[in-house]
Design an enzyme around this catalytic site. Structure first.
Site, short mmCIF file in Angstrom:
data_model
loop_
_atom_site.label_atom_id
_atom_site.label_comp_id
_atom_site.label_asym_id
_atom_site.label_seq_id
_atom_site.Cartn_x
_atom_site.Cartn_y
_atom_site.Cartn_z
N ASP A 38 1.07 -0.77 0.23
CA ASP A 38 -0.07 -0.09 -0.04
C ASP A 38 1.45 1.20 0.08
O ASP A 38 0.64 2.25 0.85
CB ASP A 38 -0.69 0.18 1.05
CG ASP A 38 -1.73 -1.33 1.32
OD1 ASP A 38 -2.33 -1.74 0.30
OD2 ASP A 38 -2.30 -1.19 2.57
N GLU A 214 -11.35 -0.65 -3.50
CA GLU A 214 -11.31 -0.26 -2.61
C GLU A 214 -9.40 0.33 -3.12
O GLU A 214 -9.10 0.78 -4.23
CB GLU A 214 -10.44 -1.20 -1.58
CG GLU A 214 -9.60 -1.92 -2.08
CD GLU A 214 -9.67 -2.78 -0.89
OE1 GLU A 214 -10.12 -3.53 -0.22
OE2 GLU A 214 -8.22 -3.74 -1.63
#
Length: 730
Positions: A38, A214
């Site tokens: 991420d 997402e």
């Protein structure tokens, strides 16, 4: 690898430019981390690029870290800096066992601001995700979390909570700050923030349907806001099919539509592919950030999984997700990774850093005439003060050019390129660009603070001239003036400045040559074999678990969806196979009609094509009902733990669902002797969207399937296949 103490960024040596011809090889975090998921990225005021990652052990067998930090000068050599938080500095309002995921980094109001997911709060222990925020004086910390969430947990009405996760900030042209957040459970939403970015205000606006996206990130380009987000499962080990898709809107609140006009809010959900796996070693590319280098080239920074080493330790444990970087090409108004080629696994040109013209970007005064060298502050180091006329000592080259700097602006500041070909000015209330006797202006926000450090870029790329002011050059903006001037000519000349400003991290570079054309995709040649379903199934067909309900009549194969599956231990679905051509490459195509409706829940009705080795080793391309969405899913199952035969299943999204859908699987054998199957779909049989590729260890059987009817419908939906054809692959 302990947490960095207060002020550790101060006193680091200034960053220097990457050497000419510098390359990077994915994964770029491999020198200091086994996993760095991420990722977020920003250029600090000291000239370094700082990267941040989610909470994980940094290395196999290492301790768990509460978000990680690293930095680089050139994207080849990295320095690990420690963790964002430790047990003493983490948010006091987080539950003791909470994780901290998905950092998003920004700079404004003279401080670094980090948004992150808190997976569990002390107010509702047990799993009520929220968005936290922390600030720091330097990009390496120390980080101070605020006393509560910037976005609070959102109850789902059934005793649980929606997925308030994966934050991403945008400063928009209306002068407001927006925070995007959310995931599969509840969709992605956007909320306005207070000017300091620390509190949400007003009601949020949902911008994507649930069960699809997402990890959002939003950038502004050429009058459009581009929402990019990741789909499918981030963390399915060797079957991870994570991919990034985009939609765009004139408003930061949407609606965001893909290149075909489909909304990211629709049941038949839209999204234009930004990056997906291509059959090399990298799978599951996603949860990304964006950056622009000194040559104006955009890059996507993301994580992916090496399919050969998908786990940090043992199978079904933490996924090993290192950080990667690749070039973004804007083609026909859409961001594409390497013109559609996807993740790179060989050396590629590194992002351009530092300046040309003999300028040391982090100590720029020496490369200028008419500028005063000032000591600056402890973080940023020496700066150049311009008060009146100044220029570079050396002339900038002819043609496309980018000039960028961190600036603290006086009352007026003007940049002149190509003698007088381009003039860009920031006055008290607006930013203006003049070129070819044409002028464009854009207003600055009423509360724009000229005394803060902001990012100013002026770029000439062919006939297009832009001047932009932003927080930190991460795709956001305070204002942008843009002109298109046909026949614009920028001659060799020093870059000149007028007015007053303090300047740091100054770079002057030729603009990277843009890529305008998508990479080649599989194309069909002559017909090799197949069946038009004009008679019964011939000798080229064979079954695994025959289904008598599948009938050939009226020029089609009609197959009611079975109450059966093929994932995990289900393995009770019928499969119908056709002999494949003997050539080393081919394309299989079918035309499928399957009406899955819209908006209702009918998990997981589906039909499509399958490349099959056995019940635990296959790739399945289907038109699928997934909760309230309808998606084209290219799934993969394989044995992930040979000791007990445990399987893993994951999938990538391909194109858009439709009641009538054309499907293709393109097969070839790669140089390593592996067997690659790439999927493509079309809603009209003419324009094709090519997506992810899965790799199998041996040539697969190719066939059709129709199953997943678990709703108990009295009359199950019927999948009709009009043909199955095999073409030469060109």
């Amino acid at each position: 690898m302990a947490s960095v103490a207060a002020g550790t960024a101060a006193g680091y040596p200034a960053a220097t430019a990457a050497p000419p011809g510098q390359t990077t090889t994915n994964a770029i975090s491999s020198s200091f981390a086994d996993t760095f998921a991420d990722p977020a990225i920003i250029q600090g005021r000291d000239g370094y690029w700082y990267a941040y990652a989610t909470s994980d052990p940094l290395v196999s067998g290492g301790p768990f870290g509460l978000m990680h930090m690293a930095r680089t000068k050139d994207f080849s050599s990295w320095e690990y800096l420690g963790t964002v938080f430790d047990d003493q500095t983490k948010p006091a309002w987080a539950a003791p066992g909470s994780f901290f995921w998905a950092p998003d980094i920004r700079y404004f109001d003279g401080k670094y601001v980090m948004y992150f997911t808190v997976t569990d709060t002390a107010a509702n222990p047990g799993g009520d995700p929220a968005i936290g925020v922390a600030t720091a004086p330097t990009p390496a910390g120390p980080w101070t979390a605020t006393g509560g969430p910037v976005v609070t947990p959102k109850p789902d009405g059934n005793g649980g909570y929606f997925g308030t996760i994966d934050p991403a900030l945008l400063t928009a042209a209306d002068g407001k700050r927006y925070l995007y957040y959310g995931g599969f459970y509840g969709g992605i939403s956007v909320t306005e923030l207070t000017p300091d970015g620390l509190q949400a205000v007003g009601e949020p606006t949902q911008v994507t349907i649930g069960d699809r996206y997402e990890g959002s990130y939003v950038v502004y380009r050429d009058g459009w806001y581009y929402l990019m987000a990741s789909s499918m499962n981030c963390c399915a080990g060797p079957t991870t099919g994570y991919s990034v898709f985009a939609g765009r809107s004139r408003s930061p609140k949407g609606p965001f539509l893909d290149k075909d006009g489909a909304s990211m809010l629709e049941s038949r959900v839209g999204g234009t592919t930004v990056i997906t796996q291509n059959g090399n070693k990298w799978i599951g590319p996603g949860h990304h950030a964006f950056m622009t280098d000194a040559a104006g080239q955009d890059h996507i920074v993301y994580h992916a999984i090496d399919r050969g080493t998908p786990w940090l330790t043992a199978p079904f444990g933490i996924n090993r997700r290192p950080m990667l970087i690749d070039r973004i090409d804007w083609i026909d108004g859409w961001p594409r990774t390497r013109a559609g080629l996807g993740p790179s696994d060989r050396p590629v040109p590194a992002p351009t850093t530092g300046s040309g013209l003999g300028i040391t970007s982090t100590d720029p005064a020496g490369g200028l005439l008419g500028a005063e060298r000032r000591p600056g502050d402890e973080l940023g180091g020496p700066t150049a003060a311009i008060s009146g006329p100044a220029r570079t000592r050396k002339p900038a080259p002819r043609g496309s050019l980018r000039v960028e700097a961190d600036v603290r602006l006086g009352s007026s500041f003007t940049t002149v390129l190509g003698g007088q070909a381009v003039v860009a000015s920031v006055s008290a209330s607006k930013i203006t660009v003049v070129a070819g006797r044409r002028t464009a202006s854009a207003p600055l926000p009423a509360d724009f603070d000229r005394s803060d450090w902001n990012k100013l870029s002026i770029q000439v790329s062919g006939s297009t001239v832009t001047a932009r002011l932003s927080d930190a050059g991460l795709g956001d903006l305070y204002a942008e003036a843009r002109l298109v001037v046909r026949g614009l000519s920028v001659k060799p000349a020093p870059v000149r400045w007028l007015g007053s400003a303090e300047v740091d991290n100054l770079t002057v570079r030729p603009v990277a040559a843009p890529v305008r054309r998508m990479a080649d995709v599989p194309r069909t040649g002559k017909l090799l074999a197949g069946d038009e379903f004009t008679g019964g199934l011939g000798a080229d067909w064979s079954w695994v678990r025959p289904d008598a309900e599948a009938v050939v009549a009226d020029g089609k194969l009609s197959w009611p969806l079975q109450n059966a599956d093929l994932v995990g231990g289900g393995n009770n679905a019928g499969l119908l196979f056709h002999e494949t051509p003997s050539t080393s490459s081919w394309i299989a195509e079918t035309k499928l009609h399957l009406d899955l409706g819209e908006g209702d829940i009918r998990n997981y009705q589906q039909a499509g094509m399958i490349a099959y080795l056995n019940d635990s080793d296959f790739a399945r391309l289907g038109n699928v009902a997934i909760w309230r969405t309808r998606q084209t899913e290219y799934g993969r199952e394989l044995v992930a733990r040979p000791s007990d035969g445990a399987t893993s299943y994951g999938a990538a999204a391909i194109g858009r669902s439709a009641p009538t859908l054309w499907m293709r699987l393109a097969y070839h054998e790669n140089a390593a002797g592996e067997h690659v199957y790439r999927a493509g779909t079309s809603v009209d049989g003419k324009d094709w969207t090519w997506g992810a590729a899965w790799v199998l260890s041996a040539p697969a059987r190719l066939g059709l399937y129709a199953h997943g009817e678990f709703t108990g419908a009295a009359v199950p939906p019927v999948a009709t296949f009009e043909y199955l054809r095999f073409y030469e692959s060109k």
